[in-house]
Design an enzyme around this catalytic site. Structure first.
Site, PDB file in Angstrom:
ATOM      1  N   TYR B 166     -14.332 -39.908  22.154  1.00 38.37           N
ATOM      2  CA  TYR B 166     -14.835 -38.920  23.121  1.00 38.37           C
ATOM      3  C   TYR B 166     -15.843 -39.565  24.067  1.00 38.37           C
ATOM      4  O   TYR B 166     -15.738 -39.437  25.296  1.00 38.37           O
ATOM      5  CB  TYR B 166     -15.480 -37.781  22.342  1.00 38.37           C
ATOM      6  CG  TYR B 166     -16.184 -36.725  23.158  1.00 38.37           C
ATOM      7  CD1 TYR B 166     -15.459 -35.758  23.837  1.00 38.37           C
ATOM      8  CD2 TYR B 166     -17.568 -36.681  23.226  1.00 38.37           C
ATOM      9  CE1 TYR B 166     -16.105 -34.775  24.567  1.00 38.37           C
ATOM     10  CE2 TYR B 166     -18.223 -35.697  23.946  1.00 38.37           C
ATOM     11  CZ  TYR B 166     -17.484 -34.743  24.619  1.00 38.37           C
ATOM     12  OH  TYR B 166     -18.124 -33.771  25.343  1.00 38.37           O
ATOM     13  N   LYS B 170     -15.437 -40.214  28.183  1.00 37.36           N
ATOM     14  CA  LYS B 170     -16.410 -39.723  29.168  1.00 37.36           C
ATOM     15  C   LYS B 170     -17.028 -40.889  29.947  1.00 37.36           C
ATOM     16  O   LYS B 170     -17.254 -40.783  31.156  1.00 37.36           O
ATOM     17  CB  LYS B 170     -17.500 -38.920  28.450  1.00 37.36           C
ATOM     18  CG  LYS B 170     -17.020 -37.568  27.902  1.00 37.36           C
ATOM     19  CD  LYS B 170     -16.808 -36.547  29.009  1.00 37.36           C
ATOM     20  CE  LYS B 170     -16.602 -35.142  28.459  1.00 37.36           C
ATOM     21  NZ  LYS B 170     -16.445 -34.135  29.541  1.00 37.36           N
TER      22      LYS B 170
END
Lengths: 347, 347
Positions: B166, B170
């Site tokens: 994750y 990002k």
């Protein structure tokens, strides 16, 4: 040390094998097949143009030449289908071209690299043994992942704020490399290469080309264009040093990296003026006079966004070694490319 | 200030509009249509489930609800075809799910975001005016782009070394945002949100969910599971503060950012113990007793890789503001979600 689980032969896949660093790495393997820790017996050489197989005694190294684009469907899968022990990924669209052609830069430098990682991740799927393949992967990154304004010396913990699309693509690939390594899909190490100098051969489309041109061309009596000022400072490594980085990265115990899988390589911080002074010492004022100053605002703007000096202590602690000074860089070029002789030298 | 070249109406596209922050941002716009600097008259609300149109007087804001997945072919193109003035991109697969499903995380969090940027880049192509469209784009990033080991306080110039997929996705999107902004394709600003606390509603699959659960659930007389130790420190913002960040990011003069387009938002650094103490002050020991300790090594390992405190001076200088303390965060939750009343409070 390159993994050799269950086999004696070491198979090395080099992507970007027709490029300058690739060719020199291949020559190094041919000269010393055990330089990676265990004898290399197979080479797969991939590039968009045919790479050249090394001249070695018959039967010593089996070489396969593969031509294609890493970003093309299924090309990466084909490259890793027989599970090379070591993958060295050097292929890239250079900075000037990636800036001029946005889509091509992303397609090759980012999507192509991602396709390679995905192919490795899935290389075991067909055999029902997906967890069994996790090759060492050496990825060539760049100091252009950093962007101005800079501290005086850039450490490995500085944020990546690239000011070119090329630097952005390489920075994104560094992040992927770390995540794929953390996930156990690949045993990755990224090495941020300094600008290679003296780059042999014909000028390429890299915005940094002039750093080499102003040494290489005058040494053989040809003119070279200098598009920036003499006080422009930059970070250099000889082709010899770059090959040394690859060899060391292939053998390194990567547990020493943790999950920070990319390392800024040690280099030499020098100015254009330092280069010209070294040229003068080696080849005399007639060679220096062959440098023609033609300021280019586009090149100057790109170069102004590049770093000038690094704190490469992490790489040094890991055992990577750099060139001593610009005279050493020039001497290596004359030895490796010109047979130890400066043709244009007035005796 | 949101761009309004040649038009009076301001059209806002919110992606991830059905999520908690999205809903609260929409409610803020409905309550104060001029909060972005010019009256919002059109809303396009996109998510994988239908978002809810705000309750506003008829004709004040025209709302379009769109359901789909940003990573699906042509979905992003359809969203930006009529060129919204402001795009707020909040959609993401959360950290726990992105860790559990490698492919889905990359597809949504990275490929979906890239598809949005590409759609914006090409939104003018059909009209023959590609250079004419460069909307403000507010991108919600995360403090999970950083990874241990950390300095005591993490500044905006620290390298992004995420320890989750994750965080990697990002961080890659942040790099893209900067390059697309530098190229003039979008006027981007990324905001690294602290962990939202108290997150209202049902628990989601985020690994950070317990930070909110141990406050929200006991406040209404329900048990909550605490999977980590009391001394775990983390970085928080209330939903109110998060909406404030979005509003400020939409209005900010982005020339102040240079090409460093993502900013760590200010937050509150507090421990699980600080949370429990604040809960005790507000709701008494019976509420605290509803916290059930069930150590979870997987959650603990993920959380151990997350940052604890930041030096958010850049955001503060740019005018972003944080919550004062954990009591203020709890008070905001009780006011906004519980009508100012603590149901479980023993009087």
């Amino acid at each position: 040390m390159v993994q050799r689980v269950g086999r004696i032969a070491v198979h090395v896949l080099i992507i970007g094998a027709a490029g300058m660093v690739g060719r020199k790495f291949i020559a190094r393997i041919a000269a010393d097949p055990a330089c990676l820790g265990a004898p290399v017996t197979r080479l797969t050489l991939a590039d968009v143009v045919p790479a050249v197989a090394p001249a070695v005694p018959a039967g010593q190294i089996t070489t396969r030449i593969v031509v294609g684009d890493l970003a093309e469907a299924d090309f990466a899968e084909a490259l890793v289908a027989d599970r090379p022990d070591l993958v060295v990924h050097l292929a890239a669209v250079v900075s000037g071209e990636a800036e001029a052609d946005f889509d091509k830069g992303y397609r090759v430098n980012f999507d192509g690299t991602r396709a390679l990682f995905e192919a490795i991740r899935h290389a075991g799927d067909a055999t029902g043994n997906p967890a069994g393949y996790c090759p060492r992967l050496v990825f060539s990154s760049t100091s252009a992942v950093f962007g101005a304004p800079f501290p005086d010396r850039i450490g490995d913990d500085l944020a990546l704020t690239p000011l070119t699309s090329y630097g952005t693509q390489k920075a994104m690939a560094e992040l992927l490399l770390a995540d794929y390594s953390r996930r156990g899909f690949v045993d990755g190490i990224g090495i941020r290469l300094p600008t290679i100098c003296v780059r042999p051969g014909a000028p390429n489309r890299a915005a940094s080309g002039f750093f080499s041109n102003i040494l290489r061309e005058p040494l053989v009596g040809r003119e070279a264009v200098l598009p920036v000022d003499d006080d422009v400072r930059h970070w250099f490594a000889s082709p010899r040093a770059a090959v040394g980085f690859l060899v060391h990265a292939a053998r390194l115990d990567t547990t020493r990296l943790g999950w920070r899988r990319t390392v800024t390589m040690p280099g030499l911080s020098a100015t254009v003026g330092d280069e010209i002074a070294a040229l003068g010492r080696v080849a005399g004022p007639a060679a220096v006079a062959l440098i023609r100053r033609e300021p280019d605002p586009t090149i100057a703007r790109i170069v102004a966004g590049w770093p000038r000096a690094f704190d490469a202590r992490r790489a040094l602690e890991l055992g990577f070694t750099a060139d001593a000074d610009m005279d050493a860089i020039l001497a290596a070029h004359i030895e490796d490319e010109l047979g130890g002789h400066v043709p244009g030298r007035a005796v």
